[in-house]
Design an enzyme around this catalytic site. Structure first.
Site, PDB file in Angstrom:
ATOM      1  N   ASP A 294     -29.743  -9.009 -12.459  1.00  0.00           N
ATOM      2  CA  ASP A 294     -29.041  -7.981 -12.462  1.00  0.00           C
ATOM      3  C   ASP A 294     -29.755  -6.708 -12.681  1.00  0.00           C
ATOM      4  O   ASP A 294     -31.201  -6.779 -12.250  1.00  0.00           O
ATOM      5  CB  ASP A 294     -28.151  -8.204 -13.889  1.00  0.00           C
ATOM      6  CG  ASP A 294     -29.069  -8.064 -15.097  1.00  0.00           C
ATOM      7  OD1 ASP A 294     -30.047  -7.906 -15.000  1.00  0.00           O
ATOM      8  OD2 ASP A 294     -28.260  -7.991 -16.209  1.00  0.00           O
TER       9      ASP A 294
ATOM     10  N   TYR B 122     -25.480 -13.194  -9.063  1.00  0.00           N
ATOM     11  CA  TYR B 122     -25.799 -12.932 -10.360  1.00  0.00           C
ATOM     12  C   TYR B 122     -25.257 -13.933 -11.146  1.00  0.00           C
ATOM     13  O   TYR B 122     -25.803 -14.714 -11.916  1.00  0.00           O
ATOM     14  CB  TYR B 122     -26.008 -11.433 -10.714  1.00  0.00           C
ATOM     15  CG  TYR B 122     -26.015 -11.535 -12.387  1.00  0.00           C
ATOM     16  CD1 TYR B 122     -27.285 -11.576 -12.681  1.00  0.00           C
ATOM     17  CD2 TYR B 122     -24.751 -11.265 -13.146  1.00  0.00           C
ATOM     18  CE1 TYR B 122     -27.343 -11.545 -14.015  1.00  0.00           C
ATOM     19  CE2 TYR B 122     -25.116 -11.234 -14.453  1.00  0.00           C
ATOM     20  CZ  TYR B 122     -26.332 -11.610 -15.021  1.00  0.00           C
ATOM     21  OH  TYR B 122     -26.303 -11.564 -16.186  1.00  0.00           O
TER      22      TYR B 122
ATOM     23  N   GLU C 275     -20.168 -14.402 -19.497  1.00  0.00           N
ATOM     24  CA  GLU C 275     -20.882 -13.790 -18.024  1.00  0.00           C
ATOM     25  C   GLU C 275     -19.943 -12.775 -17.506  1.00  0.00           C
ATOM     26  O   GLU C 275     -20.542 -11.656 -17.003  1.00  0.00           O
ATOM     27  CB  GLU C 275     -21.407 -14.837 -17.102  1.00  0.00           C
ATOM     28  CG  GLU C 275     -22.760 -15.460 -17.616  1.00  0.00           C
ATOM     29  CD  GLU C 275     -24.093 -14.306 -17.978  1.00  0.00           C
ATOM     30  OE1 GLU C 275     -24.065 -13.460 -17.289  1.00  0.00           O
ATOM     31  OE2 GLU C 275     -24.855 -14.794 -18.757  1.00  0.00           O
TER      32      GLU C 275
END
Ligand code: SF4
Length: 350
Positions: free
Chosen positions: A143, A125, A42
């Protein structure tokens, strides 16, 4: 911001998860979705395309396979593994967060979204993505791609704006199912990446949720989000020096603060020097120059900044001790020194 009724929410969940089961790209962090792998992926995926991240991710996990080793990895090795990905603050924050996890969370990545958000480099996020994908918590991960999908589903251009983030998050959270929240979030992101794509080009004919999409039904989806006014990037002029002596190239470390901090760079000065000014500079540095070429200018683009780079190739007779400089061979540059992409154009062509 919830004009979608309960049946439609159920319909979106089923259609999207069914589509994801058939179409999800096979990615290394999906096939081995440990919390550590999900976290690293991520962070790497912020601002960076999936195709670019894959080889970096594989190399990173092979070299630094767990949080304990990440907390103690030398900076040079960390930056070397990150070289070319850009946004080095992400790598710094990964290491800082690993230290916090070792000291505060017993070496285990926390599953609670508030604890995740307290770690360096993890914003709302990323926290939502990690909590839902790694720990199956019912959280949303909004996002830019997901914001755009939400805005089109709702037929509300303003939902794609950052200023509406809280409202959009509440809407998206309302869509996330209790069962398979991580897959659902990934399905939404994937839909935004490959079907509900930006720049007026959504492929609504292939979209699993088109029958629930207001933007599609009203014919307005291609105009959402409305065209943003492009922010002008700040321009900075630089003169970069590729200085060689005895098959070694001069490098120096960038300052601890500011852009690309503590990475290595080719020596450079602000502004565009004339050949005469550059010759004076090499004299002041005490270099015994035997060859001197003007290089073709180029520009390097960052998110908010452009470097307009001109340069000189300088061959010196011998190495000279200059405070803060090292003289590195090509092999040492490959193995030991992390040099930002902004300098690669000259470095690789001389
Ligand atoms: Fe996006 Fe079109 Fe699907 Fe709506 S129908 S979500 S606009 S791709």
């Amino acid at each position: 911001m919830t004009p979608i009724d309960h049946d439609a929410i159920k319909g979106i969940q089923e259609a999207l998860l069914g589509w994801y089961d058939k179409n999800a790209r096979s990615l290394p962090w999906r096939s081995r979705a440990t919390p550590y792998n999900v976290w690293v992926s991520e962070i790497m995926l912020q601002q960076t395309r999936v195709e670019t991240v894959i080889p970096y991710f594989d190399r990173f996990i092979k070299e630094i396979p767990d949080i304990e080793r990440l907390a103690s990895v030398p900076d040079e090795k960390l930056f070397k593994l990150w070289e070319g990905l850009g946004y080095y603050s992400r790598a710094r924050n990964l290491k800082k967060a690993a230290s916090v996890i070792m000291n505060k969370f017993g070496g285990v990545l926390p599953s609670d979204i508030r604890d995740l958000k307290s770690l360096p480099g993890i914003g709302p996020y990323s926290a939502g993505a990690i909590a839902s994908i790694a720990f199956q918590s019912r959280e949303c991960a909004v996002d830019g791609n997901v914001r755009r999908v939400a805005a089109r589903l709702l037929n509300r251009a303003d939902a794609a704006e950052k200023s509406a983030q809280k409202e959009t998050e509440a809407f998206v959270l309302g869509l996330v199912p209790l069962n398979r929240p991580g897959d659902f979030n990934q399905a939404l992101m994937e839909l935004g990446a490959v079907v509900c794509v930006p720049n007026a080009a959504p492929m609504c004919g292939m979209c699993p949720v088109s029958r629930f999409c207001e933007g599609y039904m009203q014919g307005t989806a291609p105009d959402i989000p409305s065209k943003a006014i492009k922010q002008k990037k700040k321009k900075q002029l630089k003169t970069v020096l590729v200085i060689k002596a005895e098959d070694r190239i001069a490098l120096r470390k960038r300052p601890a603060e500011g852009i690309l901090s503590e990475l290595w760079e080719l020596p450079n000065v602000p502004g565009h020097l004339s050949p005469e000014e550059c010759a004076r500079l090499t004299e002041e540095l005490g270099l015994d120059v035997i060859k001197f070429n003007v290089l073709k200018p180029y520009k390097h683009i960052f998110t908010h900044l452009e470097w307009m780079i001109s340069g000189f190739y300088i061959q010196a007779q011998s190495l000279r001790d200059i405070t803060g400089w090292v003289w590195a061979t090509r092999e040492e540059i490959r193995e030991l020194y992390s040099i930002p992409a902004a300098f690669n154009h000259y470095l690789n062509n001389q």
